[in-house]
Motif scaffolding. Structure first.
Motif, PDB file in Angstrom:
ATOM      1  N   VAL B  28       0.858  -1.180   0.000  1.00 32.70           N
ATOM      2  CA  VAL B  28       0.000   0.000   0.000  1.00 32.70           C
ATOM      3  C   VAL B  28       0.896   1.231   0.000  1.00 32.70           C
ATOM      4  O   VAL B  28       1.772   1.366   0.847  1.00 32.70           O
ATOM      5  CB  VAL B  28      -0.931   0.002   1.234  1.00 32.70           C
ATOM      6  N   LYS B  29       0.712   2.075  -0.998  1.00 29.65           N
ATOM      7  CA  LYS B  29       1.520   3.291  -1.084  1.00 29.65           C
ATOM      8  C   LYS B  29       0.607   4.495  -0.964  1.00 29.65           C
ATOM      9  O   LYS B  29      -0.614   4.383  -1.056  1.00 29.65           O
ATOM     10  CB  LYS B  29       2.262   3.333  -2.433  1.00 29.65           C
ATOM     11  N   ASP B  30       1.227   5.639  -0.794  1.00 32.06           N
ATOM     12  CA  ASP B  30       0.466   6.878  -0.743  1.00 32.06           C
ATOM     13  C   ASP B  30       0.252   7.353  -2.177  1.00 32.06           C
ATOM     14  O   ASP B  30       1.203   7.504  -2.930  1.00 32.06           O
ATOM     15  CB  ASP B  30       1.273   7.911   0.060  1.00 32.06           C
ATOM     16  N   ARG B  31      -1.008   7.572  -2.518  1.00 33.37           N
ATOM     17  CA  ARG B  31      -1.316   8.000  -3.895  1.00 33.37           C
ATOM     18  C   ARG B  31      -0.472   9.202  -4.320  1.00 33.37           C
ATOM     19  O   ARG B  31      -0.073   9.320  -5.472  1.00 33.37           O
ATOM     20  CB  ARG B  31      -2.783   8.390  -4.016  1.00 33.37           C
ATOM     21  N   ARG B  37       0.215   4.399 -11.854  1.00 30.08           N
ATOM     22  CA  ARG B  37      -0.529   3.334 -11.156  1.00 30.08           C
ATOM     23  C   ARG B  37      -0.945   2.253 -12.142  1.00 30.08           C
ATOM     24  O   ARG B  37      -1.497   2.538 -13.201  1.00 30.08           O
ATOM     25  CB  ARG B  37      -1.754   3.938 -10.457  1.00 30.08           C
ATOM     26  N   TRP B  69       3.067   2.091  -8.621  1.00 25.34           N
ATOM     27  CA  TRP B  69       2.285   1.327  -7.660  1.00 25.34           C
ATOM     28  C   TRP B  69       1.420   0.335  -8.427  1.00 25.34           C
ATOM     29  O   TRP B  69       0.584   0.741  -9.223  1.00 25.34           O
ATOM     30  CB  TRP B  69       1.415   2.256  -6.801  1.00 25.34           C
ATOM     31  N   GLU B  71      -1.313  -2.690  -8.184  1.00 22.52           N
ATOM     32  CA  GLU B  71      -2.326  -3.294  -7.311  1.00 22.52           C
ATOM     33  C   GLU B  71      -2.958  -4.493  -8.024  1.00 22.52           C
ATOM     34  O   GLU B  71      -2.758  -4.680  -9.217  1.00 22.52           O
ATOM     35  CB  GLU B  71      -3.409  -2.262  -6.969  1.00 22.52           C
ATOM     36  N   TYR B  92     -12.968  -2.570  -8.484  1.00 18.89           N
ATOM     37  CA  TYR B  92     -11.939  -1.832  -7.753  1.00 18.89           C
ATOM     38  C   TYR B  92     -10.716  -2.709  -7.507  1.00 18.89           C
ATOM     39  O   TYR B  92     -10.778  -3.932  -7.604  1.00 18.89           O
ATOM     40  CB  TYR B  92     -12.511  -1.343  -6.416  1.00 18.89           C
ATOM     41  N   GLU B  95      -5.785  -3.129  -3.162  1.00 21.08           N
ATOM     42  CA  GLU B  95      -4.916  -2.396  -2.241  1.00 21.08           C
ATOM     43  C   GLU B  95      -5.525  -1.069  -1.810  1.00 21.08           C
ATOM     44  O   GLU B  95      -5.584  -0.760  -0.633  1.00 21.08           O
ATOM     45  CB  GLU B  95      -3.539  -2.169  -2.872  1.00 21.08           C
ATOM     46  N   SER B  96      -5.966  -0.272  -2.796  1.00 18.48           N
ATOM     47  CA  SER B  96      -6.481   1.067  -2.467  1.00 18.48           C
ATOM     48  C   SER B  96      -7.999   1.104  -2.419  1.00 18.48           C
ATOM     49  O   SER B  96      -8.572   2.026  -1.847  1.00 18.48           O
ATOM     50  CB  SER B  96      -6.016   2.070  -3.522  1.00 18.48           C
ATOM     51  N   ASP B  98      -9.609   1.757  -4.963  1.00 12.20           N
ATOM     52  CA  ASP B  98      -9.974   2.711  -6.010  1.00 12.20           C
ATOM     53  C   ASP B  98     -10.496   1.985  -7.252  1.00 12.20           C
ATOM     54  O   ASP B  98     -10.021   0.896  -7.583  1.00 12.20           O
ATOM     55  CB  ASP B  98      -8.749   3.554  -6.406  1.00 12.20           C
TER      56      ASP B  98
END
Ligand code: SF4
Lengths: 216, 618
Positions: B28-31, B37, B69, B71, B92, B95-96, B98
């Motif tokens: 998990v990374k910070d967007r 991505r 990143w 996912e 979706y 991980e995020s 999204d």
């Protein structure tokens, strides 16, 4: 050999894994922790683990526990830390301690329910009406098939409160190897009698012994 | 993490653990910290996707780069899909949480043809336009790699680009290029034009296809400076090719709950039906040191207690015993078991069995692939009946009493006699068991014969072969089963109808994009699953598009036909494949790469077995 009781939470993503999956996760984490755990003997040795009453799929467990055996002395804080580092985020370890009661001494569980609602007052009325019924028969699915059961005796003492975005409630239910009552039965009844199917969060706050002392 | 709205669906679906993420070692990374991505989409269920090695390698490779990143996304099972559609929840990433529309790249792995409808369904579920031309922005690029990318033409209209060959480096290069193009405000068209210059990248929209009147390909013409042939990317030095030290460990049970470490890539064998055996040439091995290091690292990060030494044919690893002995120095005290994904008939030995403790005593599986010696020569499966019988004898002596044998039916030149020889072989296995004096008291032998319908694939010597018709396959199956009177032998089939569909798409062209879309619109997905597959609906989709599926599957193709994959270069030369095909029809075998080089063309990669000295030549 020393018995150690691990206390942990089951939350987030981990709420959606079965009891069997939970044991697999714990086995892997115990292996990773390199703690001197005791393996069962026999043809297929496996890490020894024993749990108190399994939590149902989807519920949040605030104070879950599992017993392991250590073949060497390790400070309890270290046990908790080393295992905790190796578990996924949904299974944080809250501590390790020497067991006070036997696992089979668990008899009750305290639950907290939160029912989300756009119209909390309306839901509150319906819940109150439901709990005021003389009997609340629901169908219970068991291994032997469907069986009708009156849940009123278990839920009549339930406290409910209106919240800003729903209704919350607290209830104490039997939870032992001899028989348990699943808090979700109340939601089945709610759907059956009022047609309401709100989004629900069930939390098991902890276990109690027969005489209602905190299970430790 | 899953989106909040999913929460109320989860109690209503089977296995909700498929949809929640949160596994140990998931990234998990910070967007805000990432530039590109990538949504790695596996067009099948979580349990199957999470058992796949490729996703673990590429996930790790991308996430190693701080500003990328990657996912994971899997196909929701039908119950979840229905709820998602009803509640307008787009597909979706785990991980995020999204939606796929938030990603720069939406990347699919193409493992089998029957997953193609799932790809369209996943794009649709994400609200992403299916066709490349309907996505004009340099964003939401839809890309793919994997074995089926060797003939991606039936998917050409939907994808922006394909990765050919090994993905460890080329995927990252394309992401870097994208990052630069984004910064320079380039258009999607400009980006694709530049990407096509990278070795191993195929941009289908840059090729114009012309067809003859009979529907066969006349020509592929590159435009915008794209290369006339696109060469696959090949990682020659596996010791120094990225391999993950950890990967997300599923919390729910998946198909393979274990560590896989790839010990070699490619295959020396040259079985003529096997596409992987040609696509992944040349045969390259990892060193014992590298394998040992990778196994240790993965055990340290995942907690698994089983290691599978993965490859197309692990028992061809040159120093297998030395490798296993090395691993045993630490796996035994750590209670980790070692397994091999498949065993070969010709090197099954008590010594090997002693070294791999995880093979359960209950069942053993071998793949002689064909029943008669003549047929095995045709397909170049160099296994003799004596070898097979000797092997099962060893297995029986070691205490096994259940044997499963895999075969194919519908192979080139096959007669009914060849088909019935499958059963004859099964009977000889049973007889071998009863000929044994010291068999364990009273246990009966069980022999199961599995017969799958053969699917001709691109880049194999059988790429010209017209698949047997459905009626013919059924007749063969019927006769085989009818001839079996032994209670010790059971016979199972792998569907003729799904094999037909596989054959259509494996060697299909761009005209099939319409059929695929029509079938998906008619509700087809999870075609690899019996409970979802609907052959009649598929046939209706072909009819509606006025496309004859037999043109692709059962038509015998002439040697001079231009194929939709001729402009893709996997090192293997078409002349070599034709030579192999002609030898097959004459029943002549070809030695394996270790015995002798047959000049297939893969030596162009300048490494592996192609440049090694052969023992008898020294
Ligand atoms: S060039 Fe020769 S050794 Fe190399 S893969 Fe082809 S046949 Fe095998």
């Amino acid at each position: 050999m020393k018995n150690v009781r691990i206390w942990f939470e089951k939350k987030g993503s981990a709420r959606f894994i079965s009891h069997l999956d939970l044991t697999r996760c714990m086995t892997r984490a115990l292996r990773l922790s390199r703690l001197p755990v005791w393996y069962t003997q026999g043809f297929n040795p496996r890490v020894y683990m024993a749990f108190a009453m399994p939590l149902s799929l989807g519920a949040y467990g605030e104070k879950e526990c599992m017993d392991i055996r250590l073949t060497e002395e390790v400070p309890l804080e270290d046990v908790a830390r080393r295992l905790g580092e190796r578990l996924p985020e949904g299974l944080p370890v809250r501590g390790a301690a020497e067991p006070v009661y036997r696992l089979e001494d668990a008899a009750w569980a305290d639950y907290e329910l939160f029912l989300e609602a756009g119209d909390p007052a309306g839901l509150m009325d319906k819940l109150q009406a439901l709990l005021a019924q003389e009997t609340i028969p629901v169908m219970k699915h068991t291994k032997k098939g469907e069986r009708e059961m009156d849940i009123r005796p278990y839920f009549q003492g339930m406290e409910i409160h209106r919240e800003e975005d729903g209704v919350s409630g607290r209830v104490r239910l039997p939870c032992s190897t001899a028989g348990s009552v699943n808090p979700a039965l109340l939601l089945d009844a709610l759907g059956q009698y009022t047609g309401e199917e709100p989004l629900v969060q069930i939390t098991r706050k902890g276990l109690l012994t027969q005489d209602f002392s905190e299970f430790r | 993490m899953y989106p909040k709205e999913v929460e109320k669906l989860l109690p209503r679906v089977q296995k909700p653990g498929r949809y929640v993420g949160g596994e140990l070692n998931s990234t998990v990374k910070d967007r805000a910290d990432v530039d590109v991505r990538f949504a790695f989409c596996f067009p099948d269920t979580y349990e199957i996707g999470m058992s796949h090695l490729g996703i673990k390698i590429l996930y790790g490779a991308m996430n190693q780069v701080p500003y990328f990143w990657c996912e994971r996304v899997f196909a929701p099972w039908t119950d979840m899909e229905q709820l998602m559609r009803e509640n307008h929840i787009p597909l979706y990433a785990l991980e995020s949480g999204d939606p796929l529309t938030a990603f720069d790249f939406i990347g699919f792995t193409l493992q089998y043809e029957l997953s193609y409808t799932n790809i369209l369904n996943m794009l649709d579920l994400a609200g992403i336009p299916l066709r490349s031309e309907d996505r004009p922005e340099l964003f939401n690029l839809v890309v793919a790699g994997g074995p089926c990318a060797c003939n991606p033409e039936p998917l050409a209209d939907f994808f922006d680009l394909f990765f050919l060959g090994d993905g460890e480096e080329v995927d990252l290069e394309v992401m870097e290029l994208y990052r630069r193009c984004k910064r320079e405000n380039k258009s999607k068209k400009e980006f694709l034009r530049l990407a096509a210059q990278i070795e191993g990248v195929y941009v289908p929209s840059l090729y114009q296809v012309e067809y003859h009147e009979d529907g066969t390909v006349k020509s592929y013409t590159p435009t915008d400076g794209a290369p006339a042939t696109v060469k696959k990317r090949n990682m020659m030095d596996l010791d120094h090719t990225y391999y993950p030290e950890s990967f997300p460990v599923p919390m729910i049970e998946v198909v393979f709950d274990r560590i896989s470490v790839e010990v070699l890539r490619g295959c020396i064998r040259g079985c003529r039906f096997c596409q992987a055996g040609f696509l992944y040439r040349p045969f390259r091995e990892k060193s014992i040191d590298a394998i040992d290091r990778q196994c240790r690292a993965l055990c340290e990060s995942t907690g698994y207690d089983e290691i599978s030494l993965a490859s197309l044919s692990t028992s061809d690893y040159g120093e297998l015993f030395a490798l296993i002995d090395r691993l045993h120095t630490w796996t035994e005290p750590d209670k980790v078991s070692i397994s091999l994904p498949s065993l070969r008939v010709d090197n099954f030995s008590p010594e090997l069995m002693e070294r791999i403790n995880s093979v359960r005593k209950t069942g053993l599986t071998f793949a002689p692939e064909a029943g008669s010696q003549r047929m095995r020569d045709v397909i170049n499966k160099n296994v003799t009946e004596e070898e097979l019988l000797r092997t099962v004898e060893t297995a029986f002596a070691e205490g096994w009493n259940r044997i499963k044998l895999y075969f194919m039916i519908g192979l080139p030149t096959e007669t009914m006699e060849d088909v019935l020889a499958i059963l004859e072989l099964g009977k000889k296995v049973v007889d071998t068991y009863y000929a044994k004096k010291d068999r364990p008291g009273g246990r009966a032998v069980e022999v199961s014969l599995s017969a799958a319908a053969f699917v001709p694939k691109p880049f194999t010597p059988f790429q010209w072969f017209g698949q047997d018709s459905g009626e013919m396959l059924q007749e063969k199956q019927h006769n085989l089963r009818g001839a079996n009177h032994s209670r010790r032998i059971s016979i199972s089939y792998h569907g003729a109808e799904t094999s037909f569909l596989e054959a259509v798409f494996a060697r299909g062209d761009r005209k099939l994009c319409r059929v695929l879309e029509a079938a998906f619109r008619a509700g087809q997905h999870f075609d690899g699953w019996d409970d979802c597959f609907d052959f009649d609906k598929w046939m209706r989709a072909f009819a509606d598009c006025r496309i004859d599926p037999d043109f692709y599957a059962t038509r015998q193709r002439p040697f001079d036909e231009v194929f939709p994959w001729d402009h893709l270069d996997y090192g293997i030369r078409k002349e070599f494949l034709q030579r192999e095909c002609e030898k097959a029809y004459r029943g002549e075998t070809t030695p394996n790469c270790r015995e002798e080089c047959s000049n297939c063309g893969a030596a162009c990669f300048k490494g592996g077995i192609c440049v090694e000295k052969r023992a008898h030549l020294v």
